[in-house]
Motif scaffolding. Structure first.
Motif, PDB file in Angstrom:
ATOM      1  N   SER A 235      47.361  35.751  35.730  1.00  0.00           N
ATOM      2  CA  SER A 235      48.144  35.192  36.858  1.00  0.00           C
ATOM      3  C   SER A 235      47.637  35.692  38.244  1.00  0.00           C
ATOM      4  O   SER A 235      47.751  35.224  39.414  1.00  0.00           O
ATOM      5  CB  SER A 235      49.542  35.842  36.940  1.00  0.00           C
ATOM      6  OG  SER A 235      50.220  35.165  35.701  1.00  0.00           O
ATOM      7  N   ILE A 248      54.285  35.484  39.044  1.00  0.00           N
ATOM      8  CA  ILE A 248      54.686  36.863  38.822  1.00  0.00           C
ATOM      9  C   ILE A 248      53.622  37.601  38.222  1.00  0.00           C
ATOM     10  O   ILE A 248      53.155  37.401  37.228  1.00  0.00           O
ATOM     11  CB  ILE A 248      56.042  36.952  38.058  1.00  0.00           C
ATOM     12  CG1 ILE A 248      57.020  36.231  38.643  1.00  0.00           C
ATOM     13  CG2 ILE A 248      56.332  38.575  37.959  1.00  0.00           C
ATOM     14  CD1 ILE A 248      58.508  36.237  37.859  1.00  0.00           C
ATOM     15  N   THR A 256      53.890  36.444  31.979  1.00  0.00           N
ATOM     16  CA  THR A 256      53.872  34.799  32.235  1.00  0.00           C
ATOM     17  C   THR A 256      54.505  34.112  30.612  1.00  0.00           C
ATOM     18  O   THR A 256      53.517  34.612  29.745  1.00  0.00           O
ATOM     19  CB  THR A 256      52.554  34.336  32.624  1.00  0.00           C
ATOM     20  OG1 THR A 256      52.199  35.032  33.625  1.00  0.00           O
ATOM     21  CG2 THR A 256      52.586  32.867  32.953  1.00  0.00           C
ATOM     22  N   ASP A 275      48.066  28.294  34.668  1.00  0.00           N
ATOM     23  CA  ASP A 275      48.252  29.646  34.312  1.00  0.00           C
ATOM     24  C   ASP A 275      48.978  29.718  33.119  1.00  0.00           C
ATOM     25  O   ASP A 275      50.212  29.028  32.820  1.00  0.00           O
ATOM     26  CB  ASP A 275      48.821  30.653  35.527  1.00  0.00           C
ATOM     27  CG  ASP A 275      49.043  32.137  35.038  1.00  0.00           C
ATOM     28  OD1 ASP A 275      48.363  32.402  34.066  1.00  0.00           O
ATOM     29  OD2 ASP A 275      50.061  32.635  35.677  1.00  0.00           O
TER      30      ASP A 275
END
Ligand SMILES: Nc1nc2c(ncn2[C@@H]2O[C@H](COP(=O)(O)OP(=O)(O)OP(=O)(O)O)[C@@H](O)[C@H]2O)c(=O)[nH]1
Ligand SMILES: [Mg+2]
Length: 455
Positions: A235, A248, A256, A275
């Motif tokens: 991420s 985040i 994630t 992602d």
């Protein structure tokens, strides 16, 4: 020729410097003169004011001024639609635009359907269907290559290619017909000559079809997935490439869980970047779904970016990632180079390009971008004169190829020419559909439905 006059707002909705309301059809001049007063108090002259910007006001029938505008009247047939076209440049306020459009509708214009201006250009023979589709590609282009390819196609590059293939087929067809009609039974023309025309056409179709993979990358972007075990910095990479905190990032492995997809412009290309959830064995149901999605994505990506964390030892989870990317178009990233390394880069055995990065220090990102542009060599794409970017074209080329192949094989094994002619003719017609010859209303509706109103 159409008898209806259509109108629509051709600029995006919202506030801007100027907006354009466009009208096309036989009543354009009559309608504009009902609501436009030039500063000199004159109406627009179909000949004298052809292609001239005239300054004045749009005035309601009761004399109320709606907006100060520049009107550009263009007399057919040398216009976008080949009809009389009138463009009203007004202030870019939603209210002005709406009011002007409503006046035109009140005076008898029909609200244009999606893509109707371009559809008229096609129906009136100014452009073929592949050129109409190019207009849409240009409007939707998200990178330089797709824009450039759109312009090529608008200039007729695909049409010329299709024409030249169809010429070969026509030569073959006329010989087949001659043979059927003017020779005795069992005395067909020597098939070799006929086949040579067909083979040449087949080769050209094949070459076009082979560009379609590149075409998809040019148009839809490089479908890229960032994968790796949890907590390696996937991420963080997405955020760094986007230059914003989109995903985040925490030091908790398994942050994630769902797929995050974003588009990034990389000069000539667009990256469609995913992602993913860190891949590991887990009993957590939600996380497990995410992990399965990540594994599936590796299969369906044009490019896989596999991240490893050099500050931790290379473990079984990392090995699993390495297994998953075998044989894939992948780039390895060894992240967290700002911390002490716990394993050696020899692990990757030159199987993939390896790039060291530190997301924290923002190091190595340029190398990554360079590697991607080398991998998807734009020079090679630039060398192709025509690239198939449209799935409708690809499907038709595919079908034409199959028909042609069938016909060639039939002739070779001595099936009578009149039986082989059917497939040959079908191949010819399929290619015609690409440029819009004998195209059905249904297909046409499908093509123009993709457009916005006002184009
Ligand atoms: N020192 C250092 N820390 C990093 C680097 N890149 C990421 N981190 C840290 O590593 C942790 C995990 O980063 P994420 O980007 O969330 O990792 P992820 O791979 O997306 O993790 P999951 O979503 O859990 O699979 C965070 O605390 C980051 O700040 C780096 O280059 N150096
Ligand atoms: Mg993450």
């Amino acid at each position: 020729m159409e008898t209806r006059t259509i109108a629509a707002i051709s600029t995006p909705s919202g506030t801007g410097g100027i907006s354009i309301v466009r009208m096309s059809g036989p009543r354009s001049i009559e309608i504009i003169n009902k609501i436009f007063k030039s500063i000199k108090g004159k109406s627009i002259d179909k000949d004298k004011d052809n292609r001239r910007m005239v300054y004045g006001n749009i005035v309601e029938l009761n004399g109320q001024v709606v907006d100060e505008v520049m009107v550009n009247f263009m007399k057919g047939p040398y216009t976008y639609t080949r009809e009389d076209v009138c463009e009203i440049n007004c202030h870019g306020s939603f209210v002005s635009v709406k009011k002007i459009l409503n006046l035109l509708l009140d005076l008898g214009c029909d609200l244009a359907e999606r893509g109707e201006f371009t559809k008229r250009a096609f129906l009136n023979g100014r452009i073929d269907l592949s050129q109409a589709e190019a207009v849409l590609d240009i409007i939707n282009a998200s990178n330089e290559l797709s824009q450039k390819e759109g312009i090529n196609q608008l200039k007729g590059s695909l049409r010329r290619k299709i024409d030249s293939i169809r010429k070969e087929l026509l030569e073959a067809l006329s010989r087949v017909e001659y043979s059927i009609n003017f020779t005795e039974d069992g005395e067909d023309l020597a098939p070799d000559e006929i086949i040579s025309f067909m083979e040449r056409a087949k080769d050209q179709i094949d070459r076009l079809l082979r560009t379609s993979n590149k075409g998809k990358i040019v148009k839809d972007g490089i479908n890229t997935s960032i994968v790796g075990k949890p907590n390696v910095g996937k991420s963080s990479l997405l955020n760094a490439l986007l230059d914003e905190n989109r995903a985040i990032v925490t030091d908790i492995p398994g942050t994630t869980r769902d797929l995050i997809t974003e588009y990034i412009n990389l000069g000539d290309f667009t990256l469609k970047i995913n992602d993913t959830a860190g891949i590991r064995d887990t009993d957590d149901l939600v996380e497990k779904i995410g992990v399965d999605k990540s594994i599936e994505l590796i299969e369906n990506s044009d490019l896989v970016i596999a991240i490893f964390d050099s500050s931790r030892t290379f473990d079984r989870e990392d090995e699993k990632i390495l297994d998953l990317i075998q044989g894939k178009n992948a780039i390895v990233i060894v992240n967290k180079s700002d911390l002490d390394a716990q394993f050696d880069l020899d692990i990757f055995e030159d199987k993939f390009p390896v790039i060291r990065t530190s997301m924290i220090k923002e190091e190595g990102l340029d190398d990554l971008e360079k590697e991607i542009t080398t991998m998807f060599d734009t020079k090679e794409i630039n060398r192709e004169s025509v690239i198939i970017t449209n799935t409708r074209h690809e499907r038709l080329l595919d079908e034409a190829y199959e028909d042609l192949n069938q016909s060639i094989n039939d002739i070779k094994i001595g099936i009578p020419l009149d039986a082989c002619e059917v497939d040959l003719r079908r191949a010819y017609e399929k290619l015609g559909l690409i440029i819009g010859e004998s195209v059905s209303d249904e297909i046409m509706d499908k093509v123009f439905k993709e457009f916005c109103v006002g184009k």
